[in-house]
Design a protein around this motif. Structure first.
Motif, PDB file in Angstrom:
ATOM      1  N   ASP A   1      -2.886  12.643 -11.104  1.00 41.36           N
ATOM      2  CA  ASP A   1      -3.901  13.186 -10.210  1.00 41.36           C
ATOM      3  C   ASP A   1      -3.529  13.070  -8.737  1.00 41.36           C
ATOM      4  O   ASP A   1      -4.074  13.793  -7.897  1.00 41.36           O
ATOM      5  N   GLY A   2      -2.649  12.164  -8.393  1.00 39.69           N
ATOM      6  CA  GLY A   2      -2.285  12.007  -6.996  1.00 39.69           C
ATOM      7  C   GLY A   2      -1.107  11.077  -6.828  1.00 39.69           C
ATOM      8  O   GLY A   2      -0.903  10.146  -7.611  1.00 39.69           O
ATOM      9  N   LEU A   3      -0.294  11.320  -5.801  1.00 47.15           N
ATOM     10  CA  LEU A   3       0.851  10.478  -5.482  1.00 47.15           C
ATOM     11  C   LEU A   3       1.011  10.441  -3.972  1.00 47.15           C
ATOM     12  O   LEU A   3       1.138  11.481  -3.323  1.00 47.15           O
ATOM     13  N   THR A   4       0.986   9.220  -3.411  1.00 46.36           N
ATOM     14  CA  THR A   4       1.144   9.037  -1.975  1.00 46.36           C
ATOM     15  C   THR A   4       2.237   8.026  -1.712  1.00 46.36           C
ATOM     16  O   THR A   4       2.266   6.943  -2.320  1.00 46.36           O
ATOM     17  N   LEU A   5       3.146   8.376  -0.814  1.00 43.70           N
ATOM     18  CA  LEU A   5       4.228   7.491  -0.395  1.00 43.70           C
ATOM     19  C   LEU A   5       4.005   7.140   1.070  1.00 43.70           C
ATOM     20  O   LEU A   5       3.744   8.022   1.892  1.00 43.70           O
ATOM     21  N   THR A   6       4.133   5.858   1.407  1.00 42.78           N
ATOM     22  CA  THR A   6       3.870   5.409   2.767  1.00 42.78           C
ATOM     23  C   THR A   6       4.908   4.395   3.197  1.00 42.78           C
ATOM     24  O   THR A   6       5.192   3.432   2.474  1.00 42.78           O
ATOM     25  N   LEU A   7       5.465   4.594   4.379  1.00 43.56           N
ATOM     26  CA  LEU A   7       6.333   3.607   5.016  1.00 43.56           C
ATOM     27  C   LEU A   7       5.561   3.034   6.195  1.00 43.56           C
ATOM     28  O   LEU A   7       5.138   3.768   7.091  1.00 43.56           O
ATOM     29  N   ARG A   8       5.338   1.719   6.173  1.00 43.56           N
ATOM     30  CA  ARG A   8       4.445   1.109   7.155  1.00 43.56           C
ATOM     31  C   ARG A   8       5.090  -0.102   7.821  1.00 43.56           C
ATOM     32  O   ARG A   8       5.760  -0.913   7.175  1.00 43.56           O
ATOM     33  N   GLY A   9       4.854  -0.218   9.106  1.00 43.85           N
ATOM     34  CA  GLY A   9       5.281  -1.391   9.849  1.00 43.85           C
ATOM     35  C   GLY A   9       4.078  -2.068  10.486  1.00 43.85           C
ATOM     36  O   GLY A   9       3.160  -1.392  10.961  1.00 43.85           O
TER      37      GLY A   9
ATOM     38  N   VAL B   1       3.607   2.807  -2.564  1.00 46.74           N
ATOM     39  CA  VAL B   1       3.488   3.897  -3.533  1.00 46.74           C
ATOM     40  C   VAL B   1       2.127   3.782  -4.191  1.00 46.74           C
ATOM     41  O   VAL B   1       1.761   2.712  -4.694  1.00 46.74           O
ATOM     42  N   ASN B   2       1.367   4.858  -4.171  1.00 49.29           N
ATOM     43  CA  ASN B   2       0.051   4.882  -4.803  1.00 49.29           C
ATOM     44  C   ASN B   2      -0.008   6.055  -5.763  1.00 49.29           C
ATOM     45  O   ASN B   2       0.164   7.218  -5.354  1.00 49.29           O
ATOM     46  N   ILE B   3      -0.246   5.737  -7.042  1.00 52.05           N
ATOM     47  CA  ILE B   3      -0.282   6.777  -8.080  1.00 52.05           C
ATOM     48  C   ILE B   3      -1.647   6.742  -8.753  1.00 52.05           C
ATOM     49  O   ILE B   3      -2.123   5.687  -9.172  1.00 52.05           O
TER      50      ILE B   3
ATOM     51  N   ILE C   1       4.075   6.256   8.418  1.00 53.27           N
ATOM     52  CA  ILE C   1       4.285   7.666   8.100  1.00 53.27           C
ATOM     53  C   ILE C   1       4.224   7.794   6.581  1.00 53.27           C
ATOM     54  O   ILE C   1       4.568   6.848   5.854  1.00 53.27           O
ATOM     55  N   GLY C   2       3.764   8.943   6.103  1.00 52.02           N
ATOM     56  CA  GLY C   2       3.641   9.100   4.666  1.00 52.02           C
ATOM     57  C   GLY C   2       3.448  10.531   4.251  1.00 52.02           C
ATOM     58  O   GLY C   2       3.345  11.440   5.090  1.00 52.02           O
ATOM     59  N   TYR C   3       3.379  10.697   2.945  1.00 56.23           N
ATOM     60  CA  TYR C   3       3.227  12.038   2.384  1.00 56.23           C
ATOM     61  C   TYR C   3       2.446  11.952   1.084  1.00 56.23           C
ATOM     62  O   TYR C   3       2.753  11.140   0.203  1.00 56.23           O
ATOM     63  N   SER C   4       1.418  12.770   0.977  1.00 52.94           N
ATOM     64  CA  SER C   4       0.644  12.916  -0.257  1.00 52.94           C
ATOM     65  C   SER C   4       1.011  14.241  -0.899  1.00 52.94           C
ATOM     66  O   SER C   4       0.834  15.304  -0.276  1.00 52.94           O
ATOM     67  N   LEU C   5       1.555  14.188  -2.094  1.00 53.52           N
ATOM     68  CA  LEU C   5       2.010  15.407  -2.758  1.00 53.52           C
ATOM     69  C   LEU C   5       0.835  16.325  -3.048  1.00 53.52           C
ATOM     70  O   LEU C   5      -0.231  15.865  -3.480  1.00 53.52           O
ATOM     71  N   PRO C   6       0.998  17.612  -2.826  1.00 58.87           N
ATOM     72  CA  PRO C   6      -0.067  18.574  -3.137  1.00 58.87           C
ATOM     73  C   PRO C   6      -0.433  18.532  -4.616  1.00 58.87           C
ATOM     74  O   PRO C   6       0.388  18.214  -5.477  1.00 58.87           O
ATOM     75  N   SER C   7      -1.689  18.862  -4.896  1.00 58.46           N
ATOM     76  CA  SER C   7      -2.199  18.761  -6.264  1.00 58.46           C
ATOM     77  C   SER C   7      -1.417  19.638  -7.237  1.00 58.46           C
ATOM     78  O   SER C   7      -1.246  19.284  -8.407  1.00 58.46           O
ATOM     79  N   LYS C   8      -0.920  20.780  -6.789  1.00 52.60           N
ATOM     80  CA  LYS C   8      -0.222  21.675  -7.722  1.00 52.60           C
ATOM     81  C   LYS C   8       1.082  21.057  -8.226  1.00 52.60           C
ATOM     82  O   LYS C   8       1.563  21.387  -9.314  1.00 52.60           O
ATOM     83  N   PHE C   9       1.650  20.132  -7.427  1.00 53.60           N
ATOM     84  CA  PHE C   9       2.870  19.465  -7.881  1.00 53.60           C
ATOM     85  C   PHE C   9       2.562  18.277  -8.775  1.00 53.60           C
ATOM     86  O   PHE C   9       3.207  18.084  -9.807  1.00 53.60           O
ATOM     87  N   VAL C  10       1.572  17.468  -8.379  1.00 55.23           N
ATOM     88  CA  VAL C  10       1.289  16.269  -9.167  1.00 55.23           C
ATOM     89  C   VAL C  10       0.674  16.618 -10.511  1.00 55.23           C
ATOM     90  O   VAL C  10       0.921  15.941 -11.514  1.00 55.23           O
ATOM     91  N   GLU C  11      -0.132  17.686 -10.552  1.00 54.85           N
ATOM     92  CA  GLU C  11      -0.749  18.072 -11.821  1.00 54.85           C
ATOM     93  C   GLU C  11       0.290  18.540 -12.835  1.00 54.85           C
ATOM     94  O   GLU C  11       0.116  18.383 -14.040  1.00 54.85           O
ATOM     95  N   SER C  12       1.395  19.070 -12.334  1.00 59.34           N
ATOM     96  CA  SER C  12       2.425  19.559 -13.244  1.00 59.34           C
ATOM     97  C   SER C  12       3.125  18.429 -13.987  1.00 59.34           C
ATOM     98  O   SER C  12       3.740  18.646 -15.028  1.00 59.34           O
ATOM     99  N   VAL C  13       3.032  17.209 -13.445  1.00 65.87           N
ATOM    100  CA  VAL C  13       3.634  16.068 -14.133  1.00 65.87           C
ATOM    101  C   VAL C  13       2.578  15.167 -14.741  1.00 65.87           C
ATOM    102  O   VAL C  13       2.858  14.034 -15.135  1.00 65.87           O
ATOM    103  N   GLY C  14       1.341  15.619 -14.774  1.00 60.19           N
ATOM    104  CA  GLY C  14       0.284  14.910 -15.488  1.00 60.19           C
ATOM    105  C   GLY C  14      -0.367  13.779 -14.728  1.00 60.19           C
ATOM    106  O   GLY C  14      -0.933  12.875 -15.341  1.00 60.19           O
TER     107      GLY C  14
END
Length: 1017
Positions: A967-975, A1013-1015, A952-965
């Motif tokens: 291009d993309g942030l993805t969090l994933t919990l994997r088994g 975590v992928n940034i 399960i995971g979540y990729s932050l929308p561009s409008k949020f990640v761009e505000s902190v400078g």
């Protein structure tokens, strides 16, 4: 004739009118994808001509055209777009993705083609798919994702080699391992562990999966014939830079892992105490004495002889099995990369670090790696591409490939639980009163075992476009592997305590050089005839050097070098080399993208054969019909409908070096003197093993590819098998390598993908693949008496005979336990009817299965909703049987298991009194009932399903990640390997076993949970 002249005149007048009234313009513009990003190298053509322009790295183009002309824009993976030139001089185009052309480019090693140009069977996985799997070696991510690929991770020790078979086993004695091609170059990828007794070490573990762009699995002759002797392949391409500003990526995967599946429990001390007394009582009664055991010693009682009560209180549980496990073993993987480029050059660079603990004490894996690729346009027609991947691996292997006393898994199952692990002061107890196994915890802390692999893989290519469409390429690749192995065994406990400790050190160097020179010409004749022709010369040299030294008897602790030992020094050195030379021709033709023909021919020579038989000729032909491109398919629900077929012959040279030569072996220790003696009979006529393959398939996609899939049938006949044939002992030799025998593999493969829901915010898709393998041996070598020679002769487990699958299980058939007497029984005729408790009187018969799965596949599902995602995939295999070979040690009903060693908890279900219905005979300390001997009692159905991956995971929308400078942030919990189901309840060890079909006391595959975590920035 008059009508034809009138037609020509009309066309000429129309042309004159066009020249007179049409206005020539220099049209400029930009070409972008649907998201506004520039597409490099887009073809821009004036319709009806072969002249045009290519966009530069910013998607810009300039082309001369007359008003009224039509410009055709094309790019792989996008729909063609046609624009009519009016009076405007600027035309900007936004290309739309072609749903039927996504993931189109198939990397085949020597070439790259659109999927609709390929006639062979192949599956390509993207680097993103591979990088998601938190595995040490990238090949471990293939399981369940490729129809027809069977894989078993027989050892979960980090960095170990996996058994991979594509469409079954194709050879009896020759090499069955797939070849790996990295960036167009075949590389060496055999086990480089310093000892066959310890965990294997896979050179592919040196490649960081985060650096891989694609991995393609080639399956049929049309796909693999280009590699001649190499057979089935894994083709890997590494990442290269992309035009634009420099982009950075940081990825992190941190988690923990445990054994994935292991339900085999051992007896506790109290349980073993009960069973031991029961077995002694049944053999000798309540008044048994030492004399009853046939031993002369003082004292009268059996309990006195065994001295159990002096060391064990009958209650304490010395949990050797539990403490050997390294619970929640830590795994870490970090990668930092940068990519960018300009008009004439681009680059990709990365640095990675991986540290993974094993789930057994004393074992770990560590890797640091760096990669750099650089592409540069030296001139308009001259391009340089170079890459370098350097890595260093350190593995602490486990003594797991055999029944060694210091194998921690032998301790796990066979250590007598009456022995205490520690002394009263907390130190490890190395004076164990029961059995002969050492204290593995002391051994682990005081022994040093290490594999250290340093690998440098360099690849440089120069492309020279002689003129439009004709490119002359030269490539040089060097793969250098240096493996250092150290094994120090301490002076007090373990396998070297009787020699006061010993040390063994080896260095093994493997140098692999490949040079390729090729000409490629792609051209068109008219509008619809498209040709691509390649000729290639390849030279490969492999050299392997080995240096070994050892010594014994150390004066003090802490010294682990050979020069500090004082006795029994030994040394060894070896050198091996082999060469391959190949001449290759590839032709691909398609008519209007509808009808595709291709052909491959490869003439290859191998130094493994005698000069007169060194070269073999291999090749294939293939055809495909892209039915969906036909006019009559317009408006049809099919986006893709494709028929393909291929036929070809490949080769295998996987025989020992110099097998064709009569050899003398020289030894420095022949009756304490140097001497030479005959060691190999040789066979000058030895030549290539060959495989004849036929493959036919259908690929489809409908409803805008909402439903897509494929179906294929294959038939592969392997003949002129490279077999070791027994010789009459009067020759002075026991066997000779020959080309004799035949085997057939055939089966089906199916893949299906369905987008159940596909909206702007929510998608739900499922996928599945399924494959079968029907293996049959059709011809074997004949002996002097005219009968077939069983290649498994002498085995009490298997047979290889014509009409049966390779290495079919062949043994006595278990009937059960006699409910009245508690004695084990087997079918007398091996099938049914009369039973016997005399093991030797029962017949051996075919058990109706082999160690090779007859079917395999995978299932997958993914959900996406506004940045959130969830996915899972499973793999399965079955139709085969697995034998629990170590049952002969821990599942006996007499003194062998119940005296010095330990048994498994299944012994608690033993027969105790008349009327008991059980599968475990009565316990009898002094009697051998052959319950442990080879029979179908210990043979289990190998069918299993494993939930390989859940995330399960979540990729932050561009409008949020761009505000902190960023291009993309993805969090994933994997088994991974989170659940396993087996068909046979009796199969208590992990079902992923080696291709030989035996369960083993090795590190099981692991169940892991990681946070990723992928940034991108």
């Amino acid at each position: 004739m008059e009508k034809r002249l009138n037609g020509i005149l009309t066309l000429f007048l129309a042309f004159v009118v066009q020249l007179t009234f049409a206005q020539d313009l220099t049209v400029t513009g930009t070409v972008t994808d649907a998201e506004g990003l520039p597409l490099p190298s887009v073809n821009v053509l004036v319709q009806g001509t072969n002249t045009g322009a290519l966009t530069d790295f910013d998607g810009k183009y300039s082309i001369k055209a007359a008003t009224g002309s039509k410009l055709v824009f094309s790019y792989v993976g996008f729909l063609k777009q046609t624009v009519t030139v009016g009076t405007q001089s600027v035309v900007n185009v936004s290309m739309q993705e072609d749903a039927s052309q996504l993931d189109e480019v198939i990397v085949l090693g020597y070439s790259t083609k659109g999927v609709e140009e390929v006639t062979g069977s192949s599956v390509q996985l993207s680097g993103a798919e591979l990088a998601e799997s938190p595995t040490v070696s990238v090949d471990q991510a293939l399981q369940g994702r490729v129809a027809g690929l069977q894989m078993s991770q027989a050892s979960g020790t980090p960095g170990s080699v996996a058994d991979i078979r594509i469409r079954g086993i194709s050879s009896i004695n020759a090499d069955n391992d797939p070849l790996y091609v990295i960036d167009g170059v075949p590389v060496a990828n055999t086990n480089v562990s310093g000892s066959d007794n310890y965990s294997s070490l896979n050179p592919l573990a040196s490649i960081n999966s985060q650096d891989i762009e694609t991995l393609t699995v080639l399956k049929d002759a049309s796909a693999t014939a280009a590699y001649g002797a190499r057979g089935s392949n894994g083709v890997i391409t590494t990442k290269s830079g992309k035009a634009g500003d420099t982009k950075f990526t940081f990825s992190s995967q941190v988690g923990f892992q445990n054994d994935a599946f292991n339900k085999r429990d051992v007896l506790t001390g109290a349980e073993r105490y009960t069973l031991l007394n029961e077995a002694l009582y049944r053999s000798y009664g309540p008044n048994g004495t030492i004399a009853d055991l046939g031993i002369s010693a003082p004292g009268n009682g059996i309990s006195e002889l065994l001295s159990v009560d002096d060391f064990y209180d009958g209650v304490t549980d010395n949990d050797w099995a539990g403490e050997i496990r390294n619970e929640d073993a830590l795994t870490q993987n970090y990668t930092f990369s940068a990519s960018g480029g300009g008009e004439k050059s681009n680059f990709y660079a990365s640095l990675g670090y991986n540290k993974t603990e094993a789930t057994v004490i004393g074992s770990a894996f560590e890797r640091i790696n760096g990669s750099l690729s650089f592409d540069r346009d030296l001139r308009d027609n001259l391009k340089l591409s170079t890459s370098m991947n350097v890595s260093n691996i350190t593995q602490n292997p486990v003594l797991e490939n055999g029944t060694f006393f210091s194998n921690p898994f032998i301790t796990r199952y066979l250590m007598n639980p009456f022995n205490s692990i520690r002394n009263d002061d907390g130190s490890y107890n190395i004076d164990l009163p029961f059995g002969s196994l050492p204290n593995i915890f002391y051994v682990n802390e005081n022994n040093v075992t290490r594999n250290a692999l340093t690998r440098a893989l360099s690849n440089t290519k120069l492309d020279w476009e002689l003129y439009d469409g004709l490119t002359f390429s030269n490539r040089v690749s060097i793969d250098y592997q240096l493996n250092e192995y150290t094994s120090y065994r301490n002076r007090y406990e373990g396998d070297a305590d009787d020699i006061n400790g010993d040390i063994a050190i080896s260095d093994q160097k493997n140098f692999n050089l490949v040079y390729q020179s090729s000409l490629n010409y792609g051209f068109k004749l008219g509008e619809n005839h498209n040709f691509d022709i390649t000729t290639l010369f390849e030279y490969q040299k492999n050299q392997n050097t080995y240096l070994f030294g050892s010594g014994e008897n150390f004066p003090v602790d802490g010294l682990i070098q050979i020069n500090t030992a004082s006795a029994n020094f030994d040394a060894d050195s070896q050198f091996e080399d082999w060469y391959n030379v190949s001449y290759l021709g590839l032709v691909n033709y398609n008519y209007a993208g509808k009808y595709v023909l291709d052909g491959t021919i490869r003439r290859e020579g191998s130094s493994r054969f005698s000069p007169g038989n060194r070269f073999g000729t291999f090749g294939s032909v293939g055809a495909a019909w892209n039915v969906h491109r036909e006019d009559f398919m317009a408006g049809n629900i099919f986006n893709t409908l494709r028929l393909r077929g291929s036929y070809g012959i490949t080769g295998n040279n996987g025989v020992g070096l110099n097998a064709y030569q009569p050899l003398l072996t020289y030894s420095a220790n022949y009756a304490d003197n140097g001497a030479g003696f005959p060691s190999q009979f040789g066979n000058a006529g030895l030549t290539w093993e060959k495989g004849e393959s036929f493959d036919i398939g259908l690929t489809f996609g409908l409803l805008q590819n909402r439903i897509s899939g494929s179906f294929a049938y294959y038939n592969r006949r392997t003949y002129d098998l490279l077999l070791n044939v027994p010789l009459s002992l009067t020759t002075g030799f026991d066997e000779q390598a020959r080309n004799v025998g035949e085997m057939v593999n055939k089966g089906i493969e199916a893949e299906l993908g369905i987008d159940i829901i596909q909206t702007e915010d929510f998608t739900w898709n499922i996928s599945a693949n399924y494959a079968t393998v029907d293996n049959e041996v059709t011809e074997l070598a004949l002996g002097a008496n005219g009968s077939e020679l069983d290649t498994e002769a002498g085995s009490s487990y298997k047979t290889t005979r014509t009409g049966l699958p390779l290495r079919s299980w062949y043994m006595r058939t278990w009937s059960g336990v006699n409910a009245d007497t508690g004695a084990p029984e087997w079918f007398l005729n091996g099938v049914d009817g009369e039973v016997t408790s005399n093991y030797n009187a029962a017949a051996r018969v075919d058990q109706g299965a082999s160690a090779l799965p007859t079917y395999s596949g995978g299932l997958g599902m993914r959900l996406d909703y506004k940045g959130f995602f969830a996915e899972g995939n499973a793999s399965f295999a079955g139709g085969h049987k697995i034998y629990e070979q170590y049952a002969q040690f821990y599942l006996r009903t007499n003194s062998f298991t119940l005296n010095s060693y330990n048994g498994v908890s299944e012994l608690l279900d033993r027969w105790q009194q008349p009327g008991d219905v059980t599968n475990v005979p009565k316990l009898d300390y002094g009697r051998n009932d052959n319950f442990h001997a080879t029979s179908s009692r210990h043979l289990y159905d190998g069918d299993y399903v494993r939930l390989k991956n859940v995330a399960i995971g979540y990729s932050l929308p561009s409008k949020f990640v761009e505000s902190v400078g960023i291009d993309g942030l993805t969090l994933t919990l994997r088994g991974t390997n989170v659940a396993t189901w087996v068909k046979d309840d009796g199969l208590l060890l992990d079902p992923e076993v080696r291709a030989n079909g035996y369960t083993a006391l090795t590190t099981p595959p692991v169940e892991s949970y990681t946070l990723g975590v992928n940034i991108k920035f």
